[in-house]
Design an enzyme around this catalytic site. Structure first.
Site, PDB file in Angstrom:
ATOM      1  N   ASP A 179     -29.443  73.444  21.138  1.00  6.30           N
ATOM      2  CA  ASP A 179     -29.718  73.708  19.398  1.00  6.30           C
ATOM      3  C   ASP A 179     -28.809  74.633  18.905  1.00  6.30           C
ATOM      4  O   ASP A 179     -29.044  75.535  18.260  1.00  6.30           O
ATOM      5  CB  ASP A 179     -31.497  74.540  18.998  1.00  6.30           C
ATOM      6  CG  ASP A 179     -31.640  75.748  19.894  1.00  6.30           C
ATOM      7  OD1 ASP A 179     -30.539  76.264  21.237  1.00  6.30           O
ATOM      8  OD2 ASP A 179     -32.307  76.400  19.566  1.00  6.30           O
TER       9      ASP A 179
ATOM     10  N   ASP B  96     -27.261  79.598  15.989  1.00  8.05           N
ATOM     11  CA  ASP B  96     -27.967  79.323  17.317  1.00  8.05           C
ATOM     12  C   ASP B  96     -29.591  79.168  16.280  1.00  8.05           C
ATOM     13  O   ASP B  96     -29.864  79.382  15.483  1.00  8.05           O
ATOM     14  CB  ASP B  96     -28.302  80.133  17.996  1.00  8.05           C
ATOM     15  CG  ASP B  96     -29.622  79.863  19.087  1.00  8.05           C
ATOM     16  OD1 ASP B  96     -28.916  78.796  20.226  1.00  8.05           O
ATOM     17  OD2 ASP B  96     -30.654  80.563  18.620  1.00  8.05           O
TER      18      ASP B  96
ATOM     19  N   HIS C  81     -40.145  65.861  21.863  1.00  9.94           N
ATOM     20  CA  HIS C  81     -38.433  65.947  21.542  1.00  9.94           C
ATOM     21  C   HIS C  81     -38.029  64.461  20.434  1.00  9.94           C
ATOM     22  O   HIS C  81     -36.666  65.217  20.505  1.00  9.94           O
ATOM     23  CB  HIS C  81     -38.208  65.085  22.911  1.00  9.94           C
ATOM     24  CG  HIS C  81     -38.372  66.506  24.112  1.00  9.94           C
ATOM     25  ND1 HIS C  81     -37.634  67.323  24.244  1.00  9.94           N
ATOM     26  CD2 HIS C  81     -39.380  66.290  24.805  1.00  9.94           C
ATOM     27  CE1 HIS C  81     -38.185  68.171  24.869  1.00  9.94           C
ATOM     28  NE2 HIS C  81     -38.831  67.834  25.678  1.00  9.94           N
TER      29      HIS C  81
ATOM     30  N   ASN D  30     -40.300  71.352  19.588  1.00  7.58           N
ATOM     31  CA  ASN D  30     -40.409  69.783  20.630  1.00  7.58           C
ATOM     32  C   ASN D  30     -42.083  69.939  21.446  1.00  7.58           C
ATOM     33  O   ASN D  30     -42.098  68.574  21.604  1.00  7.58           O
ATOM     34  CB  ASN D  30     -39.194  70.234  21.982  1.00  7.58           C
ATOM     35  CG  ASN D  30     -37.879  69.751  21.103  1.00  7.58           C
ATOM     36  OD1 ASN D  30     -37.946  68.693  20.214  1.00  7.58           O
ATOM     37  ND2 ASN D  30     -36.717  70.746  21.755  1.00  7.58           N
TER      38      ASN D  30
ATOM     39  N   ASP E 278     -34.984  65.999  18.582  1.00  6.43           N
ATOM     40  CA  ASP E 278     -33.621  65.179  18.228  1.00  6.43           C
ATOM     41  C   ASP E 278     -32.923  64.572  16.821  1.00  6.43           C
ATOM     42  O   ASP E 278     -31.913  64.866  16.499  1.00  6.43           O
ATOM     43  CB  ASP E 278     -33.822  64.125  18.849  1.00  6.43           C
ATOM     44  CG  ASP E 278     -33.464  64.599  20.828  1.00  6.43           C
ATOM     45  OD1 ASP E 278     -33.001  65.460  21.193  1.00  6.43           O
ATOM     46  OD2 ASP E 278     -33.836  63.208  21.622  1.00  6.43           O
TER      47      ASP E 278
END
Length: 225
Positions: free
Chosen positions: A138, A95, A108, A103, A112
């Site tokens: 994530d 994680d 975003h 972000n 991405d």
């Protein structure tokens, strides 16, 4: 008169024979064309559509990694192999730490792009028989098989892979000239010879991952029963 009637009769018989023969001949001639230009393209298109549907059902659309459904399938097979060959494996749940600020700060699209680049990095250090999966958000999973028959050696190998993953994540990510950095917390669930429930295994790796976050992030922790 008899000759004329005989001629008419022969003509009618010829028509009865020739008409079916012409129909058969037409079928013989046209069938290959119908198959190659009508039926075969339809079959190919159908098979490609079914393959695409199956692909989309098992792959994460952003990173093109395996999704949770495909992971569960591979984990079930890995558990069967582990029980059969008495060799350890490991499930590493990763994680990201500090992903939300990427972000929030860069948008975003940057987030991405980071996930896509991370997927490539994870695949670059795994063996062909290992599985890299994006669970969502994530969170990523690396499923490792064939770590050996000795538990201590398998433990050390799994930890070594986890450290490599952490170091890969720690390297800067560049998006349109903007540099971002994140770290990773990793939970490790060693897969032994006991009967394994796939969802339980993922949950236990997830529990170990949260312990890694509590330990200061950017580290790996094994699940302990």
């Amino acid at each position: 008169m008899l000759v004329l009637e005989h001629s008419v009769l022969l003509h009618n018989i010829d028509k009865r024979i020739i008409a079916p023969l012409n129909a058969v001949l037409l079928v013989v001639i046209t069938t290959p064309f119908i198959y190659f230009f009508v039926i075969k393209p339809f079959i190919v298109a159908r098979d490609e559509a079914l393959a695409q549907v199956s692909h989309l059902a098992h792959v994460d659309p952003l990173t093109q990694l395996a999704n949770r459904r495909l992971l569960l399938s591979h984990l079930g097979k890995a558990a069967a192999d582990i029980a059969r060959y008495k060799t350890y494996g490991a499930l590493l749940l990763l994680d990201l730490d500090g992903f939300k600020p990427v972000n929030d700060t860069h948008g975003h699209d940057a987030g991405d792009a980071l996930l896509v680049e991370l997927a490539k990095r994870l695949q670059s250090i795994t063996r062909s028989g290992d599985i890299v999966c994006r669970l969502g958000g994530d969170e990523f999973v690396v499923l490792i098989s064939h770590l050996g028959i000795d538990e201590r050696i398998a433990h050390d190998k799994a930890l070594l892979v986890a450290k490599k993953l952490i170091n890969l994540v720690d390297k800067p990510f560049d998006f349109n000239g903007k540099v971002s950095r994140v770290s990773a917390s990793v939970g490790i669930r060693l897969l032994d010879f006991a009967e394994l429930d796939t969802e339980t295994v993922i949950g236990e790796a997830d529990s170990a991952m949260y312990r890694a976050k509590q330990a200061g992030k950017g580290c790996a922790v094994f699940f302990e029963k």
